[in-house]
Design a protein around this motif. Structure first.
Motif, mmCIF file in Angstrom:
data_model
loop_
_atom_site.group_PDB
_atom_site.id
_atom_site.type_symbol
_atom_site.label_atom_id
_atom_site.label_comp_id
_atom_site.label_asym_id
_atom_site.label_seq_id
_atom_site.Cartn_x
_atom_site.Cartn_y
_atom_site.Cartn_z
ATOM 1 N N UNK A 247 -88.365 -32.812 112.907
ATOM 2 C CA UNK A 247 -88.446 -31.229 113.227
ATOM 3 C C UNK A 247 -88.964 -30.566 111.894
ATOM 4 N N UNK A 248 -88.525 -30.912 110.748
ATOM 5 C CA UNK A 248 -88.843 -30.586 109.563
ATOM 6 C C UNK A 248 -90.409 -30.612 109.213
ATOM 7 N N UNK A 249 -90.622 -31.941 109.272
ATOM 8 C CA UNK A 249 -92.252 -32.343 109.294
ATOM 9 C C UNK A 249 -93.017 -31.429 110.041
ATOM 10 N N UNK A 250 -92.600 -31.143 111.321
ATOM 11 C CA UNK A 250 -93.638 -30.332 112.112
ATOM 12 C C UNK A 250 -93.528 -28.863 111.413
ATOM 13 N N UNK A 251 -92.608 -28.409 110.917
ATOM 14 C CA UNK A 251 -92.408 -27.192 110.282
ATOM 15 C C UNK A 251 -93.496 -27.040 109.004
ATOM 16 N N UNK A 252 -93.189 -28.262 108.232
ATOM 17 C CA UNK A 252 -93.907 -28.437 107.150
ATOM 18 C C UNK A 252 -95.387 -28.296 107.456
ATOM 19 N N UNK A 253 -95.723 -29.139 108.432
ATOM 20 C CA UNK A 253 -97.238 -29.171 108.829
ATOM 21 C C UNK A 253 -97.682 -27.780 109.130
ATOM 22 N N UNK A 254 -97.179 -26.983 109.695
ATOM 23 C CA UNK A 254 -97.559 -25.535 110.107
ATOM 24 C C UNK A 254 -97.704 -24.812 108.633
ATOM 25 N N UNK A 255 -96.719 -25.090 107.840
ATOM 26 C CA UNK A 255 -96.766 -24.485 106.535
ATOM 27 C C UNK A 255 -97.869 -24.850 105.878
ATOM 28 N N UNK B 141 -100.536 -29.026 97.192
ATOM 29 C CA UNK B 141 -99.021 -29.054 96.754
ATOM 30 C C UNK B 141 -98.499 -29.213 98.251
ATOM 31 N N UNK B 142 -98.881 -28.251 99.237
ATOM 32 C CA UNK B 142 -98.135 -28.583 100.481
ATOM 33 C C UNK B 142 -98.750 -29.879 101.229
ATOM 34 N N UNK B 143 -99.946 -30.338 100.838
ATOM 35 C CA UNK B 143 -100.187 -31.386 101.662
ATOM 36 C C UNK B 143 -99.536 -32.587 101.054
ATOM 37 N N UNK B 144 -99.349 -32.527 99.697
ATOM 38 C CA UNK B 144 -98.418 -33.764 99.125
ATOM 39 C C UNK B 144 -97.078 -33.683 99.649
ATOM 40 N N UNK B 145 -96.563 -32.418 99.769
ATOM 41 C CA UNK B 145 -94.991 -32.634 100.642
ATOM 42 C C UNK B 145 -95.113 -32.965 102.170
ATOM 43 N N UNK B 146 -96.099 -32.704 102.742
ATOM 44 C CA UNK B 146 -96.308 -33.029 104.228
ATOM 45 C C UNK B 146 -96.364 -34.552 103.977
ATOM 46 N N UNK B 147 -97.390 -35.098 103.378
ATOM 47 C CA UNK B 147 -97.690 -36.366 103.096
ATOM 48 C C UNK B 147 -96.157 -37.262 102.862
ATOM 49 N N UNK B 148 -95.459 -36.721 101.714
ATOM 50 C CA UNK B 148 -94.230 -37.310 101.255
ATOM 51 C C UNK B 148 -93.318 -37.473 102.155
ATOM 52 N N UNK B 149 -92.976 -36.338 102.947
ATOM 53 C CA UNK B 149 -92.054 -36.441 103.930
ATOM 54 C C UNK B 149 -92.403 -37.402 105.280
ATOM 55 N N UNK B 150 -93.726 -37.546 105.389
ATOM 56 C CA UNK B 150 -94.101 -38.586 106.569
ATOM 57 C C UNK B 150 -93.721 -39.815 105.942
ATOM 58 N N UNK B 151 -94.053 -40.212 104.798
ATOM 59 C CA UNK B 151 -93.868 -41.357 104.268
ATOM 60 C C UNK B 151 -92.111 -41.741 104.239
ATOM 61 N N UNK B 152 -91.606 -40.647 103.923
ATOM 62 C CA UNK B 152 -90.102 -40.887 103.896
ATOM 63 C C UNK B 152 -89.488 -40.915 105.274
ATOM 64 N N UNK B 153 -90.025 -40.467 106.190
ATOM 65 C CA UNK B 153 -89.396 -40.713 107.670
ATOM 66 C C UNK B 153 -89.950 -42.213 107.951
ATOM 67 N N UNK B 154 -91.073 -42.452 107.690
ATOM 68 C CA UNK B 154 -91.466 -43.826 108.168
ATOM 69 C C UNK B 154 -90.683 -44.892 107.391
ATOM 70 N N UNK B 155 -90.255 -44.604 106.133
ATOM 71 C CA UNK B 155 -89.514 -45.703 105.318
ATOM 72 C C UNK B 155 -88.023 -45.540 105.984
#
Length: 276
Positions: free
Chosen positions: A63-71, A87-101
């Motif tokens: 859910x947080x990833x969706x919110x960051x995507x909108x952000x 910066x927001x792109x890297x946050x979105x990417x980093x959280x995606x990788x964290x979720x996958x991991x």
């Protein structure tokens, strides 16, 4: 539109629209599938002990990833921008990788609850763990390369504009802005981190041959070395060809393969549980 998309017709707009639409709907589908499965197994009492908090945490991260995507998308509507904030792109990417991991590690724990690596594997495990962190840093640095389009400059290798360290590396002030906003510095840092990851992965392979017997644990470490080597070669080819969409997409996909191989190796290297 005035700066970069003049003359864009309906066909061109559809290409942009459908890519964005599919990405958003796919993200929502992931959340619905995860939530539906979680509710189903929870009601039937099929969730193993200790996993409920972890699965709820994964749902919250989604859910947080969706919110960051909108952000992230919202930053593209600022008056002085023609793209989203890196910066927001890297946050979105980093959280995606964290979720996958986290998903992959959870699945591996369910498949192989107990570690079985021999005592001699401990130094290799430490090396693989350090390599995982360098790989993660390289991937985040790659996010800044994409975010400021640094891959379209300095399309030579190994030198950058004829120099090992490019001119203008510290052009911006304060100095730390160069790490995320200076094309020369951002691309150079990504190269250095990638090269370091390559050397560390090679060291892991060497240590695995020295310390580990032939078998699945050694193969997992060799898989990490192969994935990093493939990604390094693909990164060079992508750079030399000035980042065509096909190679850029492949480079992103193989980055996830590298992360997968790193986590598989780290998980395979877990020691057996201690007996009382």
């Amino acid at each position: 539109y005035a700066l970069i998309n003049q003359g864009l017709g309906l066909a061109g707009f559809k290409e942009i629209f459908w890519l964005e639409w599919i990405h958003r709907q796919w993200g929502r589908l992931i959340g619905l599938v995860f939530l539906g499965g979680l509710v189903w197994f929870w009601v039937r009492g099929r969730i193993p002990a200790g996993y409920k908090p972890r699965l709820l945490g994964l749902l919250a991260l989604g859910g947080l990833q969706g919110a960051i995507g909108w952000y992230m998308v919202a930053s593209g509507f600022e008056a002085d921008r023609t793209a989203v904030s890196p910066y927001r792109l890297v946050i979105h990417l980093g959280l995606a990788l964290l979720i996958y991991a986290a998903l992959l590690w959870t699945a591996l724990n369910l498949l192989r609850p107990a570690g079985a690596a021999p005592e001699a594997a401990r130094p290799v495990r430490r090396m693989v763990k350090a390599t995982v962190w360098v790989v993660a840093a390289t991937m985040l640095a790659g996010g800044f390369v994409a975010g400021i389009r640094a891959g379209f400059a300095y399309n030579t290798f190994p030198l950058m504009d004829g120099a090992l360290v490019p001119a203008g590396y510290l052009d911006l002030a304060p100095w730390w802005r160069n790490l995320t906003a200076n094309i020369a510095a951002v691309q150079f840092n990504h190269r250095i981190l990638a090269s370091l990851a390559m050397l560390m992965a090679a060291g892991c392979v060497w240590a695995a041959f020295r310390r580990l017997p032939a078998g699945p644990v050694r193969r997992a470490v060799l898989g990490l070395g192969a994935a990093v080597a493939l990604q390094y070669a693909l990164g060079v080819v992508t750079l030399l060809h000035v980042v065509p969409v096909s190679l850029g997409t492949a480079h992103q996909a193989v980055a996830v393969l590298v992360l997968t191989a790193a986590l598989l190796a780290l998980h395979a290297l877990r020691p057996p549980p201690r007996t009382a």
